[in-house]
Design a protein around this motif. Structure first.
Motif, PDB file in Angstrom:
ATOM      1  N   LEU A   1       2.278   5.447  -6.097  1.00  0.00           N
ATOM      2  CA  LEU A   1       3.299   4.581  -5.513  1.00  0.00           C
ATOM      3  C   LEU A   1       4.670   5.245  -5.529  1.00  0.00           C
TER       4      LEU A   1
ATOM      5  N   VAL B   1       6.943   6.072  -2.195  1.00  0.00           N
ATOM      6  CA  VAL B   1       8.346   5.688  -1.998  1.00  0.00           C
ATOM      7  C   VAL B   1       9.202   6.904  -1.677  1.00  0.00           C
TER       8      VAL B   1
ATOM      9  N   LEU C   1       7.166  -2.458  -2.346  1.00  0.00           N
ATOM     10  CA  LEU C   1       6.614  -1.311  -3.066  1.00  0.00           C
ATOM     11  C   LEU C   1       7.178  -1.231  -4.480  1.00  0.00           C
TER      12      LEU C   1
ATOM     13  N   GLN D   1       5.103  -1.550  -7.952  1.00  0.00           N
ATOM     14  CA  GLN D   1       5.196  -0.523  -8.995  1.00  0.00           C
ATOM     15  C   GLN D   1       5.615  -1.149 -10.326  1.00  0.00           C
TER      16      GLN D   1
ATOM     17  N   LEU E   1      -0.362  -3.378  -1.266  1.00  0.00           N
ATOM     18  CA  LEU E   1      -0.212  -2.110  -0.572  1.00  0.00           C
ATOM     19  C   LEU E   1      -0.516  -2.250   0.915  1.00  0.00           C
TER      20      LEU E   1
ATOM     21  N   ALA F   1       2.390  -3.985   2.668  1.00  0.00           N
ATOM     22  CA  ALA F   1       3.516  -3.067   2.848  1.00  0.00           C
ATOM     23  C   ALA F   1       3.216  -2.046   3.934  1.00  0.00           C
TER      24      ALA F   1
END
Length: 468
Positions: free
Chosen positions: A22, A26, A79, A83, A122, A125
């Protein structure tokens, strides 16, 4: 002991790898965005580039860059939130190592955790990133509007699919004379984004949530029209065949034909005016049909109460269709139906099932609020009747727009029946001007005291011909 520890240690390692993945995702998204902006010349003082991007006004006119920025921010927040959840889960595992050694976790529980806490966020996103829409310089055929500016305001996929313009499959102009179909939503939907996304968050083809009250809240706050939904509406599980028309007009419907979940009452008897906990305050007594039967057909001591027979006698045989704009259960429409006049009744479910009641009586409800243009063409209605809804609380400018809309749909020679409008005495002149500004012919006009500070107004006005 080593065998029982193995699944927990493995889960901890998996969670750690997810954090790394993750974090890398990002970083990659951020770097790719910076590279795109750099390649586009946004970090260079180049006049040619500036002219290229800012000289083509048609391509970017109406495009909401703030909405795009907010949308990218929402994806990054998702995200970051995911995380954070994973890091928190790993920290809890580290603190409770001894319990983890003793506990057992099945593969099914492990699978469920990964699906709900990792894969699904996920996926959302990922979809949200793919759906970010940028304007195109080439446009779509003859259109100069490259992208609907509302699209990037919303995250829920169904809203974005709904408001995206739909091009004709044949690639030609359709029967409406347009190249694309634009599905519309109210401009205030952007202000109630959270509620609208909740309303549109469903599984396609499955049952909708029992959330008509959420939809009504959106409508009343200006998010109107609402987007269509692709889910199955709910109905009462024990729905019964409605009564025949010769019975239904003056008989309370079957309680089983209404979904009572969002009301204080659970049956029609509970809606009696004698019950202080009935859940509504406007149109008290509307569900007591014995009392409703007396309206507009029996003489009253007050000069403001007009009889239907007297009104129809002014235009014998000319009143065929009309609109009843107010709060009620359709009694005015029922009385007019007995005289072969079709009347549509506007209704909102303000604490009670007004729409269901009207429909179960065999009449036509129109689910519409004050803030909506009436869905009728110009010069089509023979009669507009209003009672118990437009009172002295209404803003004068709003009332002006409403009256002009009524004037639009009322045909020349049609009748406007103002029934028991009340206001404060000091505001009487303002409202009288509102009603008389159209220079309608006055057939009936009456003013009567309601209380020490308030008065009633009733009027029967005829729209004049306008030969232009």
């Amino acid at each position: 002991m080593r065998r029982s520890c193995f699944p927990k240690c493995r889960l901890t390692r998996i969670m750690g790898w997810f954090q790394i993945v993750l974090g890398g995702l990002v970083i990659i998204v951020s770097l790719s965005s910076l590279i795109k902006f750099y390649n586009a010349g946004f970090f260079l003082q180049n006049e040619d580039i500036c002219r290229h991007f800012y000289g083509v006004k048609d391509a970017y006119e109406g495009f909401d860059l703030m909405a795009l920025s907010d949308r990218v921010g929402e994806v990054l927040n998702k995200l970051e939130s995911l995380q954070g959840k994973l890091e928190l889960a790993v920290q809890r595992m580290e603190k409770n190592k001894e319990l983890l050694d003793k506990a057992t976790i099945t593969r099914l529980e492990h699978k469920k955790y990964l699906e709900e806490e990792v894969i699904r966020p996920l996926y959302k996103a990922h979809i949200a990133l793919r759906q970010i829409r940028l304007p195109k310089l080439e446009g779509v055929r003859n259109s100069t509007m490259k992208e609907d500016p509302l699209i990037n305001n919303f995250v829920i996929e169904e809203i974005r699919k709904y408001i995206t313009p739909k091009e004709n499959r044949v690639g030609k102009v359709n029967i409406y004379g347009t190249e694309r179909i634009f599905n519309t939503i109210g401009h205030a939907c952007v202000l109630f984004k959270k509620e609208l996304e909740q309303y549109m968050d469903y599984d396609i083809g499955s049952y909708c949530n029992d959330d008509w009250n959420l939809a009504q809240k959106l409508i009343l706050n200006g998010c109107d029209p609402l987007p269509r939904r692709r889910c199955l509406t709910r109905a009462s599980k024990v729905y019964q065949k409605p009564y025949p028309i010769n019975e239904s007009l003056w008989k309370l419907p079957d309680d089983r034909n209404v979904r009572w979940g969002n009301y204080l009452c659970r049956n029609f008897q509970c809606l009696s005016s004698k019950n202080p906990k009935r859940g509504y305050s406007k149109c008290t007594g509307c569900f007591e049909l014995d009392k409703e039967k007396l309206k507009w057909v029996t003489n009253s001591s007050l000069p403001i109460d007009f009889l239907i027979t007297d009104v129809l006698a002014i235009k014998p045989g000319e009143i065929r269709i009309g609109l009843d704009f107010g709060v009620g259960t359709g009694t005015f429409a029922a009385r007019m139906r007995e005289r072969n006049v079709t009347v549509i009744s506007t209704a909102l479910n303000l604490g009670a099932p007004f729409n269901e009641m009207i429909a179960l009586r065999g009449l036509l409800p129109l689910y519409v609020a004050l803030n909506q243009r009436l869905p009728f063409f110009d010069n089509t209605m023979d009669l507009i009747h209003t009672a118990g809804f437009l009172d002295g609380w209404i803003d004068l400018l709003l009332m002006d727009f409403i009256l002009f809309d009524w004037d639009r749909i009322l045909r020349p020679g049609g009748l406007l029946w103002i029934d028991r409008f009340f206001c404060n005495k000091k505001d009487l002149d303002d409202f009288m001007y509102m009603f008389l500004q159209f220079r309608y012919k006055k057939h009936k006009w009456a003013i009567s005291p309601k209380s020490k500070d308030e008065v009633y107004i009733s009027a029967l006005l005829e729209k004049p011909p306008r030969a232009i």
